[in-house]
Design a protein around this motif. Structure first.
Motif, PDB file in Angstrom:
ATOM      1  N   MET A   1      55.717  29.108  31.771  1.00 28.90           N
ATOM      2  CA  MET A   1      54.315  29.860  32.115  1.00 28.90           C
ATOM      3  C   MET A   1      54.462  31.275  31.238  1.00 28.90           C
ATOM      4  O   MET A   1      55.271  31.872  31.447  1.00 28.90           O
ATOM      5  CB  MET A   1      54.379  30.061  33.616  1.00 28.90           C
ATOM      6  CG  MET A   1      53.185  30.730  33.829  1.00 28.90           C
ATOM      7  SD  MET A   1      52.889  31.052  35.833  1.00 28.90           S
ATOM      8  CE  MET A   1      52.656  29.293  36.302  1.00 28.90           C
ATOM      9  N   THR A   2      53.303  31.509  30.676  1.00 31.26           N
ATOM     10  CA  THR A   2      53.347  32.593  29.639  1.00 31.26           C
ATOM     11  C   THR A   2      52.876  33.804  30.572  1.00 31.26           C
ATOM     12  O   THR A   2      52.443  33.702  31.632  1.00 31.26           O
ATOM     13  CB  THR A   2      52.293  32.435  28.725  1.00 31.26           C
ATOM     14  OG1 THR A   2      50.961  32.405  29.298  1.00 31.26           O
ATOM     15  CG2 THR A   2      52.648  31.272  27.783  1.00 31.26           C
ATOM     16  N   GLU A   3      53.066  35.061  29.969  1.00 28.97           N
ATOM     17  CA  GLU A   3      52.532  36.304  30.923  1.00 28.97           C
ATOM     18  C   GLU A   3      51.128  36.045  30.882  1.00 28.97           C
ATOM     19  O   GLU A   3      50.647  36.549  32.097  1.00 28.97           O
ATOM     20  CB  GLU A   3      52.923  37.643  29.978  1.00 28.97           C
ATOM     21  CG  GLU A   3      52.491  38.842  30.840  1.00 28.97           C
ATOM     22  CD  GLU A   3      52.626  40.052  29.922  1.00 28.97           C
ATOM     23  OE1 GLU A   3      52.417  41.100  30.327  1.00 28.97           O
ATOM     24  OE2 GLU A   3      53.301  40.016  28.821  1.00 28.97           O
ATOM     25  N   HIS A   4      50.236  35.689  30.229  1.00 28.46           N
ATOM     26  CA  HIS A   4      48.924  35.593  30.336  1.00 28.46           C
ATOM     27  C   HIS A   4      48.667  34.709  31.394  1.00 28.46           C
ATOM     28  O   HIS A   4      47.614  35.084  32.196  1.00 28.46           O
ATOM     29  CB  HIS A   4      48.229  34.974  29.021  1.00 28.46           C
ATOM     30  CG  HIS A   4      46.718  34.611  29.011  1.00 28.46           C
ATOM     31  ND1 HIS A   4      45.861  35.516  29.098  1.00 28.46           N
ATOM     32  CD2 HIS A   4      46.278  33.561  29.342  1.00 28.46           C
ATOM     33  CE1 HIS A   4      44.986  35.009  29.280  1.00 28.46           C
ATOM     34  NE2 HIS A   4      44.638  33.819  29.560  1.00 28.46           N
TER      35      HIS A   4
ATOM     36  N   THR B   1      49.898  34.234  34.261  1.00 29.68           N
ATOM     37  CA  THR B   1      50.323  35.022  35.384  1.00 29.68           C
ATOM     38  C   THR B   1      49.461  36.190  35.808  1.00 29.68           C
ATOM     39  O   THR B   1      49.570  36.591  36.918  1.00 29.68           O
ATOM     40  CB  THR B   1      51.839  35.500  35.395  1.00 29.68           C
ATOM     41  OG1 THR B   1      52.020  36.664  34.441  1.00 29.68           O
ATOM     42  CG2 THR B   1      52.825  34.550  35.231  1.00 29.68           C
ATOM     43  N   ARG B   2      48.646  36.419  34.813  1.00 30.74           N
ATOM     44  CA  ARG B   2      47.713  37.650  35.011  1.00 30.74           C
ATOM     45  C   ARG B   2      46.162  36.958  35.186  1.00 30.74           C
ATOM     46  O   ARG B   2      45.823  36.010  34.880  1.00 30.74           O
ATOM     47  CB  ARG B   2      47.881  38.564  33.925  1.00 30.74           C
ATOM     48  CG  ARG B   2      49.334  39.170  33.567  1.00 30.74           C
ATOM     49  CD  ARG B   2      49.274  40.366  33.009  1.00 30.74           C
ATOM     50  NE  ARG B   2      48.301  41.603  33.444  1.00 30.74           N
ATOM     51  CZ  ARG B   2      48.908  42.342  34.361  1.00 30.74           C
ATOM     52  NH1 ARG B   2      50.108  42.114  34.969  1.00 30.74           N
ATOM     53  NH2 ARG B   2      48.031  43.298  35.034  1.00 30.74           N
ATOM     54  N   HIS B   3      45.482  37.924  35.703  1.00 28.45           N
ATOM     55  CA  HIS B   3      44.017  37.566  36.154  1.00 28.45           C
ATOM     56  C   HIS B   3      43.115  38.541  35.533  1.00 28.45           C
ATOM     57  O   HIS B   3      43.157  39.866  35.750  1.00 28.45           O
ATOM     58  CB  HIS B   3      43.778  37.691  37.638  1.00 28.45           C
ATOM     59  CG  HIS B   3      44.884  36.732  38.528  1.00 28.45           C
ATOM     60  ND1 HIS B   3      44.886  35.506  38.459  1.00 28.45           N
ATOM     61  CD2 HIS B   3      45.889  36.928  38.963  1.00 28.45           C
ATOM     62  CE1 HIS B   3      45.775  34.716  39.170  1.00 28.45           C
ATOM     63  NE2 HIS B   3      46.662  35.793  39.307  1.00 28.45           N
ATOM     64  N   ARG B   4      42.023  38.183  34.680  1.00 27.37           N
ATOM     65  CA  ARG B   4      41.220  39.057  34.103  1.00 27.37           C
ATOM     66  C   ARG B   4      39.812  39.247  34.741  1.00 27.37           C
ATOM     67  O   ARG B   4      39.276  37.959  35.033  1.00 27.37           O
ATOM     68  CB  ARG B   4      40.931  38.475  32.779  1.00 27.37           C
ATOM     69  CG  ARG B   4      42.218  38.372  31.568  1.00 27.37           C
ATOM     70  CD  ARG B   4      42.154  37.449  30.618  1.00 27.37           C
ATOM     71  NE  ARG B   4      41.604  36.082  31.092  1.00 27.37           N
ATOM     72  CZ  ARG B   4      41.291  35.097  30.246  1.00 27.37           C
ATOM     73  NH1 ARG B   4      41.229  35.165  28.994  1.00 27.37           N
ATOM     74  NH2 ARG B   4      40.994  33.881  30.957  1.00 27.37           N
ATOM     75  N   VAL B   5      39.604  40.291  35.386  1.00 24.40           N
ATOM     76  CA  VAL B   5      38.303  40.635  35.927  1.00 24.40           C
ATOM     77  C   VAL B   5      37.631  41.708  35.016  1.00 24.40           C
ATOM     78  O   VAL B   5      37.931  42.557  34.668  1.00 24.40           O
ATOM     79  CB  VAL B   5      38.615  41.051  37.384  1.00 24.40           C
ATOM     80  CG1 VAL B   5      37.250  41.351  37.955  1.00 24.40           C
ATOM     81  CG2 VAL B   5      39.509  40.426  38.072  1.00 24.40           C
ATOM     82  N   THR B   6      36.458  41.348  34.694  1.00 19.08           N
ATOM     83  CA  THR B   6      35.442  42.028  34.093  1.00 19.08           C
ATOM     84  C   THR B   6      34.469  42.505  34.895  1.00 19.08           C
ATOM     85  O   THR B   6      33.731  41.708  35.452  1.00 19.08           O
ATOM     86  CB  THR B   6      34.749  41.305  32.797  1.00 19.08           C
ATOM     87  OG1 THR B   6      35.641  40.691  31.827  1.00 19.08           O
ATOM     88  CG2 THR B   6      33.785  42.531  32.220  1.00 19.08           C
ATOM     89  N   VAL B   7      34.425  44.139  35.208  1.00 18.84           N
ATOM     90  CA  VAL B   7      33.260  44.585  35.987  1.00 18.84           C
ATOM     91  C   VAL B   7      32.258  45.076  35.000  1.00 18.84           C
ATOM     92  O   VAL B   7      32.233  45.915  34.110  1.00 18.84           O
ATOM     93  CB  VAL B   7      33.983  45.593  36.887  1.00 18.84           C
ATOM     94  CG1 VAL B   7      32.748  46.620  37.524  1.00 18.84           C
ATOM     95  CG2 VAL B   7      35.027  45.252  37.643  1.00 18.84           C
ATOM     96  N   ILE B   8      30.936  44.547  35.413  1.00 18.11           N
ATOM     97  CA  ILE B   8      29.937  44.673  34.330  1.00 18.11           C
ATOM     98  C   ILE B   8      29.042  45.977  35.398  1.00 18.11           C
ATOM     99  O   ILE B   8      28.060  45.697  36.337  1.00 18.11           O
ATOM    100  CB  ILE B   8      28.963  43.603  34.083  1.00 18.11           C
ATOM    101  CG1 ILE B   8      29.624  42.713  33.537  1.00 18.11           C
ATOM    102  CG2 ILE B   8      27.760  44.069  33.296  1.00 18.11           C
ATOM    103  CD1 ILE B   8      29.024  41.362  33.376  1.00 18.11           C
TER     104      ILE B   8
END
Length: 395
Positions: A1-4, A6-13
């Motif tokens: 499993m890559t570092e990407h 394991t991470r969660h991307r949240v964009t706040v508009i």
């Protein structure tokens, strides 16, 4: 499993009260990459725009003092949420990949297209760029030039009062009852203050046409107006509808009671642009910050694989400034229904200033200690039809 992975991307508009607090709240998890997209490089205190217009106060704050460590600020405008590709497309041409979006685009000023000349000659006050144009125009006018404020809600009253205290000649055209959502005692206090400071209040009159130096009322009367300020209500940006997501009649994103879009639960709404169960709360910074925290909680629950909580939000009244030395705090039940109790005068002004500062200090506290946000609970979420009908007043 890559570092990407394991991470969660949240964009706040949207970087207003809801979006900025939501971004800070998301830092409760260390494995979330947070991007905040906002059209302006500074935070705008919308509750102070009437002061900015009159030159009695500032309305912007450096995001560097508000955002927690690790949050990326992107100064740009979102043009589409591509839910299929899970990217937010920006006006610059850039595309931001996401796992979740918090939709906190806020509200916008509106000028009725059905009133001839309004879009051409009237000045809105509810957004920073519009307020900056209005401030520049006001500076060009002699102090005795007649000014017309259209709209008898909180924004219209605050703007009229701020200018009247400076000695300007102001007419307030309400189009109905002055501060109609308030109690009769609260309304009377506001009316007396406006009268004492020379504001001509036309409650029953409606502006039917706006010219460069006059307005026309429904009875055909023409009133001189060197500057016409439009403060009749609020709309919302069209981003949700343009992205193929269902909205209410005003354009707010339709969500369930956890603030997740009814079309895609990876898009979670907060603030003025949210319509949970098609029963939106009154547009206000009071509601926005708390909804921002609750929207972030919904995202965090999805990431954790746990059921998100339904929102629990009460509104307990509103404030209106009357110049720099007086204000009124109208009290209300938790369902936002006004009661016959208010606090006015200098004490009201102190409460109003405290309320404005709390909105910002709550964001700063959340930046220092994610998860610290508190708000008034116990509102009757699904029985708010009366409050929802008043969802065009600010603050």
């Amino acid at each position: 499993m890559t570092e990407h992975d394991t991470r969660h991307r949240v964009t706040v508009i949207g970087g207003g009260y809801a979006g900025t607090l939501a971004a800070n709240h998301l830092r409760m998890r260390a494995d979330v990459d947070i991007t905040l997209v906002n059209p302006w490089p500074d935070f705008v205190e919308r509750v102070r725009l009437h002061q900015f217009v009159a030159g009695t106060g500032d309305a912007t704050i450096d995001y560097g003092t508000l955002l927690g460590e690790g949050i990326q600020l992107v100064v740009d405008s979102a043009t589409r949420i591509d839910t299929a590709a899970r990217v937010v497309r920006l006006a610059s041409g850039r595309a931001l990949s996401y796992d979740y979006v918090i939709y906190a685009v806020g509200s916008t000023a509106t000028i009725s297209s059905s009133v001839p000349g309004a879009a051409e000659f009237a000045f809105p006050v509810a957004e920073f760029e519009a307020a900056r144009r209005l401030r520049a125009r006001l500076a060009e006018l002699p102090v005795d030039a007649p000014v017309t404020v259209v709209g008898g809600g909180l924004t219209g009253v605050e703007t009229a009062a701020e200018l009247a205290e400076q000695g300007r000649t102001v007419t307030l055209v309400c189009g109905g009852t002055l501060v109609s959502s308030w109690s009769a005692p609260g309304r009377r206090y506001v009316a007396r203050w406006l009268s004492r400071h020379g504001v001509t209040v036309l409650e029953a009159d409606v502006v039917t046409e706006v010219g460069p130096d006059a307005v026309v009322l429904a009875d055909g009367a023409v009133r001189s107006s060197a500057l016409t300020i439009w403060a009749t209500g609020f709309g919302v940006p069209g981003l949700a509808a343009e992205s193929g997501l269902r909205t209410d009649t005003l354009g707010r994103l339709l969500t369930d009671e956890t603030l997740a879009s009814v079309d895609d639960d990876r898009v979670v709404a907060a603030g003025d642009a949210a319509a949970p169960s098609d029963q939106p709360l009154r547009m206000s910074c009071q509601a926005a910050g708390a909804l921002g925290a609750q929207a972030a909680n919904t995202v965090l629950s999805h990431i954790a694989g746990t059921p998100p909580a339904v929102i629990d939000q009460a509104l307990t009244g509103s404030c209106v400034s009357l110049g720099r030395h007086a204000a009124v705090r109208q009290l209300a039940r938790r369902d936002d229904t006004a009661v016959n109790l208010y606090v006015g005068g200098r004490l009201g002004a102190a409460i109003k200033e405290f309320t404005c500062k709390v909105g910002v200090s709550r964001i700063r506290r959340e930046a220092r200690k994610p998860g610290s946000a508190v708000w008034v609970r116990g509102g009757r979420r699904l029985e708010q039809s009366a409050s929802a009908a008043r969802a065009v007043t600010f603050p």
